[in-house]
Write a protein that holds these residues in place. Structure first.
Motif, PDB file in Angstrom:
ATOM      1  N   ALA A  26       0.921  -1.231   0.031  1.00  0.00           N
ATOM      2  CA  ALA A  26      -0.017  -0.038  -0.083  1.00  0.00           C
ATOM      3  C   ALA A  26       0.908   1.202   0.084  1.00  0.00           C
ATOM      4  O   ALA A  26       1.439   1.661  -0.889  1.00  0.00           O
ATOM      5  CB  ALA A  26      -0.954  -0.211   1.325  1.00  0.00           C
ATOM      6  N   THR A  27       1.103   1.866   1.131  1.00  0.00           N
ATOM      7  CA  THR A  27       2.098   3.066   1.126  1.00  0.00           C
ATOM      8  C   THR A  27       3.471   2.698   1.021  1.00  0.00           C
ATOM      9  O   THR A  27       4.492   3.590   0.430  1.00  0.00           O
ATOM     10  CB  THR A  27       2.074   3.717   2.604  1.00  0.00           C
ATOM     11  OG1 THR A  27       2.365   2.797   3.612  1.00  0.00           O
ATOM     12  CG2 THR A  27       0.456   3.888   3.016  1.00  0.00           C
ATOM     13  N   ALA A  76      -0.483  -4.181  -5.689  1.00  0.00           N
ATOM     14  CA  ALA A  76       0.207  -3.180  -5.308  1.00  0.00           C
ATOM     15  C   ALA A  76      -0.475  -1.673  -5.623  1.00  0.00           C
ATOM     16  O   ALA A  76      -1.125  -1.612  -6.508  1.00  0.00           O
ATOM     17  CB  ALA A  76       1.613  -3.081  -6.023  1.00  0.00           C
ATOM     18  N   ALA A  77      -0.232  -0.817  -4.905  1.00  0.00           N
ATOM     19  CA  ALA A  77      -0.498   0.485  -5.163  1.00  0.00           C
ATOM     20  C   ALA A  77       0.490   1.281  -5.876  1.00  0.00           C
ATOM     21  O   ALA A  77       1.927   0.960  -5.449  1.00  0.00           O
ATOM     22  CB  ALA A  77      -0.983   1.449  -3.887  1.00  0.00           C
ATOM     23  N   PRO A  78       0.703   1.932  -6.698  1.00  0.00           N
ATOM     24  CA  PRO A  78       1.634   2.859  -7.660  1.00  0.00           C
ATOM     25  C   PRO A  78       2.514   3.571  -6.589  1.00  0.00           C
ATOM     26  O   PRO A  78       3.805   3.339  -6.772  1.00  0.00           O
ATOM     27  CB  PRO A  78       1.131   3.697  -8.457  1.00  0.00           C
ATOM     28  CG  PRO A  78      -0.027   3.371  -8.687  1.00  0.00           C
ATOM     29  CD  PRO A  78      -0.820   2.540  -7.496  1.00  0.00           C
ATOM     30  N   GLU A  79       1.741   4.076  -5.623  1.00  0.00           N
ATOM     31  CA  GLU A  79       2.743   4.728  -4.423  1.00  0.00           C
ATOM     32  C   GLU A  79       3.536   3.962  -3.749  1.00  0.00           C
ATOM     33  O   GLU A  79       4.822   4.364  -3.403  1.00  0.00           O
ATOM     34  CB  GLU A  79       1.588   5.709  -3.491  1.00  0.00           C
ATOM     35  CG  GLU A  79       0.549   6.420  -4.265  1.00  0.00           C
ATOM     36  CD  GLU A  79      -0.518   5.957  -4.622  1.00  0.00           C
ATOM     37  OE1 GLU A  79      -0.503   4.877  -4.909  1.00  0.00           O
ATOM     38  OE2 GLU A  79      -1.436   6.653  -4.396  1.00  0.00           O
ATOM     39  N   LEU A 109      -4.135   4.821  -3.775  1.00  0.00           N
ATOM     40  CA  LEU A 109      -4.370   4.703  -2.374  1.00  0.00           C
ATOM     41  C   LEU A 109      -5.384   5.646  -1.803  1.00  0.00           C
ATOM     42  O   LEU A 109      -5.490   7.042  -2.185  1.00  0.00           O
ATOM     43  CB  LEU A 109      -2.866   5.025  -1.459  1.00  0.00           C
ATOM     44  CG  LEU A 109      -1.958   4.038  -1.169  1.00  0.00           C
ATOM     45  CD1 LEU A 109      -0.971   4.702  -0.546  1.00  0.00           C
ATOM     46  CD2 LEU A 109      -2.497   2.785  -0.907  1.00  0.00           C
ATOM     47  N   ASN A 110      -6.267   5.348  -0.971  1.00  0.00           N
ATOM     48  CA  ASN A 110      -7.358   6.492  -0.475  1.00  0.00           C
ATOM     49  C   ASN A 110      -6.720   7.064   0.833  1.00  0.00           C
ATOM     50  O   ASN A 110      -5.624   6.882   1.154  1.00  0.00           O
ATOM     51  CB  ASN A 110      -8.547   5.663  -0.209  1.00  0.00           C
ATOM     52  CG  ASN A 110      -8.779   4.695   1.189  1.00  0.00           C
ATOM     53  OD1 ASN A 110      -7.846   4.754   1.635  1.00  0.00           O
ATOM     54  ND2 ASN A 110      -9.804   4.085   0.746  1.00  0.00           N
ATOM     55  N   ILE A 119      -5.621   0.234  -0.532  1.00  0.00           N
ATOM     56  CA  ILE A 119      -5.486   0.292  -1.903  1.00  0.00           C
ATOM     57  C   ILE A 119      -6.784   0.285  -2.646  1.00  0.00           C
ATOM     58  O   ILE A 119      -7.767  -0.512  -2.290  1.00  0.00           O
ATOM     59  CB  ILE A 119      -4.681  -0.942  -2.389  1.00  0.00           C
ATOM     60  CG1 ILE A 119      -3.374  -0.975  -1.725  1.00  0.00           C
ATOM     61  CG2 ILE A 119      -4.641  -1.031  -3.869  1.00  0.00           C
ATOM     62  CD1 ILE A 119      -2.448  -2.231  -1.970  1.00  0.00           C
ATOM     63  N   VAL A 120      -7.152   1.002  -3.739  1.00  0.00           N
ATOM     64  CA  VAL A 120      -8.364   1.188  -4.510  1.00  0.00           C
ATOM     65  C   VAL A 120      -7.970   0.524  -6.027  1.00  0.00           C
ATOM     66  O   VAL A 120      -6.972   1.121  -6.474  1.00  0.00           O
ATOM     67  CB  VAL A 120      -8.950   2.798  -4.477  1.00  0.00           C
ATOM     68  CG1 VAL A 120     -10.254   2.562  -5.248  1.00  0.00           C
ATOM     69  CG2 VAL A 120      -9.023   3.383  -2.948  1.00  0.00           C
ATOM     70  N   PRO A 121      -8.782  -0.167  -6.376  1.00  0.00           N
ATOM     71  CA  PRO A 121     -10.064  -0.819  -5.934  1.00  0.00           C
ATOM     72  C   PRO A 121      -9.465  -1.892  -4.713  1.00  0.00           C
ATOM     73  O   PRO A 121     -10.537  -2.224  -4.123  1.00  0.00           O
ATOM     74  CB  PRO A 121     -10.745  -1.525  -7.042  1.00  0.00           C
ATOM     75  CG  PRO A 121      -9.479  -1.740  -7.976  1.00  0.00           C
ATOM     76  CD  PRO A 121      -8.538  -0.626  -7.806  1.00  0.00           C
TER      77      PRO A 121
END
Ligand code: URA
Length: 209
Positions: free
Chosen positions: A135-136, A162-165, A188-189, A194-196
């Motif tokens: 996530a982060t 994975a989130a891009p961040e 990430l919200n 992680i979204v979705p």
């Protein structure tokens, strides 16, 4: 720079599609996380070294291949990483298993360390750090830094989503660590989810929500 491999295998994509759904039960979720981890272990071990050895079959002497490189270890980041261990071991049963305990401070979202137990010879092993969600990137970055402090030199990281961040942060902080990703999501919200995504992986694996 670290290699990033996003898994394109149709079986991985199909199973992640089921894992994500709200209606997937804990039992199915656990099973599918294990199955995806197994396929990911297969992909993440493609470049392991082999040597040729002499063997005897019931019919003849012949040459065969045997894994020849470093011994392996799987290190789940507690607690959600535990969901990937069995699947990994199905592919690499001789691997030893270490554990790293980190939790995310709900306010700062920073990782806090509370446990680390590794195989004694981890510095000689190829270590696969596993956590379903990148996530982060805070936990993965901190876990890998802990491993490096303990002398581990060869590290790969595997996650389902994975989130891009997080991916960027991990790549930039640990450029020597190859990263294997089941699916790369959108963002990430504001709560660090992680979204979705799929929600909280630990809660869904262990049925705690
Ligand atoms: N951890 C999870 O389990 N899910 C997320 O979306 C982010 C971090």
């Amino acid at each position: 720079m670290a290699k990033v491999m996003v898994m394109e295998h149709p079986l991985i994509q199909h199973k992640i599609g089921i894992i994500r759904r709200t209606g997937t039960s804990s039992k199915e979720f656990r099973e599918l996380v294990g199955e995806v981890a197994m396929f990911m272990a297969y992909e993440a071990t493609r470049d392991l070294k082999l040597r040729e050895i002499e063997i005897e079959t019931p019919l003849a002497k012949t040459k065969a291949m045997q894994l020849a490189g470093k011994k392996l270890a799987v290190v789940p980041i507690l607690r959600a990483g535990l969901g990937m261990v069995e699947g990994m071991l199905a592919m690499i049963p001789a691997a030893k298993v270490g554990h790293i305990g980190l939790y995310r401070d709900p306010d700062t979202l920073e990782p806090v360390e509370y446990y680390c137990k590794l195989p004694a010879d981890s510095s000689e092993r190829e270590v696969f750090v596993v956590d379903p969600m990148l996530a982060t990137g805070g936990s993965a970055v901190a876990a890998i830094a802990m491993l490096k402090e303990k002398g581990v030199k060869n590290i790969r990281f595997l996650c389902l989503i994975a989130a891009p961040e997080g991916l960027k942060k991990l790549q930039e902080t640990h450029p020597d660590v190859d990263i294997y990703v089941g699916a790369l999501d959108d963002h990430l919200n504001e709560h660090g989810y992680i979204v979705p995504g799929l929600g909280d992986a630990g809660d869904r694996i262990f049925g705690t929500k």
